[in-house]
Design an enzyme around this catalytic site. Structure first.
Site, mmCIF file in Angstrom:
data_model
loop_
_atom_site.group_PDB
_atom_site.id
_atom_site.type_symbol
_atom_site.label_atom_id
_atom_site.label_comp_id
_atom_site.label_asym_id
_atom_site.label_seq_id
_atom_site.Cartn_x
_atom_site.Cartn_y
_atom_site.Cartn_z
ATOM 1 N N ARG A 45 0.827 -1.212 0.000
ATOM 2 C CA ARG A 45 0.000 0.000 0.000
ATOM 3 C C ARG A 45 0.858 1.256 0.000
ATOM 4 N NH1 ARG A 45 -2.626 -4.273 1.837
ATOM 5 N NH2 ARG A 45 -4.900 -4.368 1.928
ATOM 6 N N ASP A 337 -4.009 -15.467 7.405
ATOM 7 C CA ASP A 337 -2.752 -16.046 6.911
ATOM 8 C C ASP A 337 -2.064 -16.932 7.958
ATOM 9 O OD1 ASP A 337 -3.117 -14.798 4.481
ATOM 10 O OD2 ASP A 337 -1.994 -13.011 5.060
ATOM 11 N N LYS A 364 -6.066 -19.313 -1.375
ATOM 12 C CA LYS A 364 -4.814 -18.570 -1.126
ATOM 13 C C LYS A 364 -3.746 -19.075 -2.112
ATOM 14 C CE LYS A 364 -6.430 -15.962 2.055
ATOM 15 N NZ LYS A 364 -6.581 -14.539 1.765
ATOM 16 N N ARG A 368 -4.944 -23.881 1.083
ATOM 17 C CA ARG A 368 -4.256 -24.034 2.371
ATOM 18 C C ARG A 368 -4.990 -24.954 3.335
ATOM 19 N NH1 ARG A 368 -2.011 -17.933 3.315
ATOM 20 N NH2 ARG A 368 -0.224 -18.198 1.931
HETATM 21 C C1 S3P Z 1 -4.104 -9.090 2.197
HETATM 22 C C2 S3P Z 1 -5.357 -9.574 2.429
HETATM 23 C C3 S3P Z 1 -5.636 -10.995 2.672
HETATM 24 C C4 S3P Z 1 -4.368 -11.779 3.002
HETATM 25 C C5 S3P Z 1 -3.226 -11.427 2.108
HETATM 26 C C6 S3P Z 1 -2.902 -9.946 2.223
HETATM 27 C C7 S3P Z 1 -3.945 -7.634 1.945
HETATM 28 O O1 S3P Z 1 -6.217 -11.533 1.493
HETATM 29 O O2 S3P Z 1 -4.603 -13.164 2.929
HETATM 30 O O3 S3P Z 1 -2.063 -12.163 2.460
HETATM 31 O O4 S3P Z 1 -2.808 -7.133 2.034
HETATM 32 O O5 S3P Z 1 -4.956 -6.982 1.677
HETATM 33 P P1 S3P Z 1 -7.816 -11.409 1.229
HETATM 34 O O6 S3P Z 1 -8.136 -9.991 1.079
HETATM 35 O O7 S3P Z 1 -8.038 -12.164 -0.052
HETATM 36 O O8 S3P Z 1 -8.439 -12.066 2.410
#
Ligand code: S3P
Length: 454
Positions: A45, A337, A364, A368
């Site tokens: 971000r 995660d 994922k 997983r």
């Molecule tokens: C993330 C959101 C999660 C997470 C990923 C990182 C993010 O995924 O599993 O490792 O940085 O917005 P989802 O938005 O698909 O749940």
């Protein structure tokens, strides 16, 4: 100042390289003070918002791992200069709407977050872009982001749910109100990023809270973001369109999802005492630590404070006897995660651990849910999947042995290497190559604390 390695169209180095197996062995107590690398979600971000801001952004603590570097290269390909300045990174932003034409293909490697968030950015630009990734990413569902972005005006060629995809954005995006059908911070973030370009206000409603780094960081860069908790408990996030972001100084705290492996290593190696400094403790990310406390883990938070809009603190972990617990589905988003690692810890606990509502784990970097259960069974643990739930019967000890298939999934590799540190027999994983996507220093860092690999 050195520029980040220039963006290369569609290379797939991870697939081309040979698998690198590794074995973890039962280890003596681990101890010491460590820092984990920067948070992956915040790092993505920071690069994206810096590129969309006007002026220069300095990012300290950026995670230097493959996933984040694909975001850096994508932003570079779109005209935001990303360079290293000592231990920090600098980004020269072009303003929302100011990015340049992308040449060729944007390759997102293994990163679901990079590809989905960047789709939100690309939605606001009238250019035709091809997005691709590695074999794991090309299996993951994209319609969850494409559907709302298409409502806003993004054109998607073909009726496809997976990469490679060709898309074309528009300068005339429509603001929308969108209720997330799945709890996903990536989808929420893609819509909010697209909303920066749209006239008027774009709102995302989420049934359960997901990580809120995009909302926090948008505010930090000067965007107008409003968050309302509604009567039925859902949350509505609204971003103001035609936004102007201003370059900022971002400090990225340590990644709690990487810290989770060190916490687990300390818990499974009796006599351990570890302090992990400067960990992100945003409540939308701390479900794993809360669950471990429910299981009886000795985890203390020290020096909690705010840094660049996020709560941060040190974690002290001492090895503990764990008991099985029920983990309710409402907690899933705050530790999504960390389930593979939690399931492995549940095998060291006494009694049954039932982790409920894990449908999202199936999409994922690997499935997983299946990969975790299979790895546990290969290590002599009684584990089963019932619908979207994972059930592990803990006996207080884990036999280990066997080779675990990581299926191009960094967290499966790190989970079973960590499990091997406390198991009776050595545990091998078939390939550690993907660990570089999120936590390149995993093995050296744990080795430095006394863990035994090889
Ligand atoms: C993330 C959101 C999660 C997470 C990923 C990182 C993010 O995924 O599993 O490792 O940085 O917005 P989802 O938005 O698909 O749940």
């Amino acid at each position: 100042m050195r520029s980040v390695k220039s963006y290369q169209a569609s290379s797939n180095s991870n697939l081309a390289s040979m698998p690198q197996p590794l074995t973890a062995r039962r280890s003596a107590p681990i101890s010491g003070r460590v820092k984990v690398p920067g948070d992956k979600s915040i790092s993505h971000r920071a690069l994206i918002l810096a590129g969309l801001a006007i002026g220069r952004t300095r990012i300290e603590g950026l995670l230097e791992a493959d996933d984040v570097m694909v975001t850096a290269r994508a932003m570079q390909a779109l005209g935001a200069a990303v360079s290293r300045s000592g231990a920090a990174f600098e980004v020269l932003g072009q303003g929302v709407g100011g990015l340049a034409r992308a040449d060729g293909v944007l390759d997102f490697g293994n990163s679901g977050t990079a590809s989905r968030l960047m789709l939100g950015v690309l939605a606001g630009y009238p250019m035709r872009v091809v997005l691709t990734g590695d074999a794991s990413l090309c299996r993951r569902p994209m319609s969850r982001v494409l559907k709302p972005l298409a409502e806003m005006g993004l054109m998607v060629e073909g009726n496809k749910d997976t990469l490679p995809l060709t898309v074309e954005g528009t300068q005339d995006l429509l603001p929308i109100v969108y209720e997330l059908p799945v709890p996903s911070a990536q989808v929420k973030s893609a819509i909010l990023l697209a909303g920066l370009h749209a006239p008027g206000r774009t709102t995302v409603i989420e049934p359960l809270p997901t990580r809120d780094h995009t909302e926090r960081m948008l505010r930090f860069f000067g965007a107008e973001v409003d968050v309302q908790t509604r009567e039925n408990g859902t949350r509505a996030m609204t971003v103001g369109g035609d936004a102007e972001l201003t370059g900022a100084h971002v400090v990225v705290p340590g990644d709690p999802s990487s810290a989770a492996f060190l916490v687990a290593a300390a818990l499974v190696c009796p006599g351990s005492d570890v302090v992990i400094e400067n960990v992100l403790l945003n409540p939308t990310r701390t479900g794993f630590f809360e669950t471990l406390r429910d299981m009886g883990a000795d985890i203390e938070i020290l020096g909690l404070h705010d840094e660049a809009g996020e709560p941060v603190g040190d974690l002290q972990i001492r090895s503990s006897d764990l008991k099985g617990v029920r983990v309710p589905p409402e907690r899933a988003a705050s530790m999504i995660d960390e389930y593979p690692m939690l399931a492995a810890l549940a095998a060291f606990a006494h009694g049954e651990t039932r982790m409920e509502g894990l449908a999202e784990l199936k999409v994922k970097e690997s499935d997983r849910l299946a990969a975790t259960a299979a790895g546990l069974v290969a290590c002599g643990v009684e584990a089963r999947v019932e619908g979207d739930d994972l059930i592990v019967s803990g006996t207080g000890a884990v036999r280990g042995g066997g080779v675990v298939e990581t299926q191009m999934d960094h967290r499966i590799a790190m989970t079973f290497l960590t499990l091997g540190l406390g198991a009776e027999e050595p545990v091998s994983v078939d390939d550690i190559g993907m660990i570089a996507t999120s936590f390149p220093s995993f093995v050296p860092l744990l080795t430095g604390l006394g863990a035994q690999f090889g």
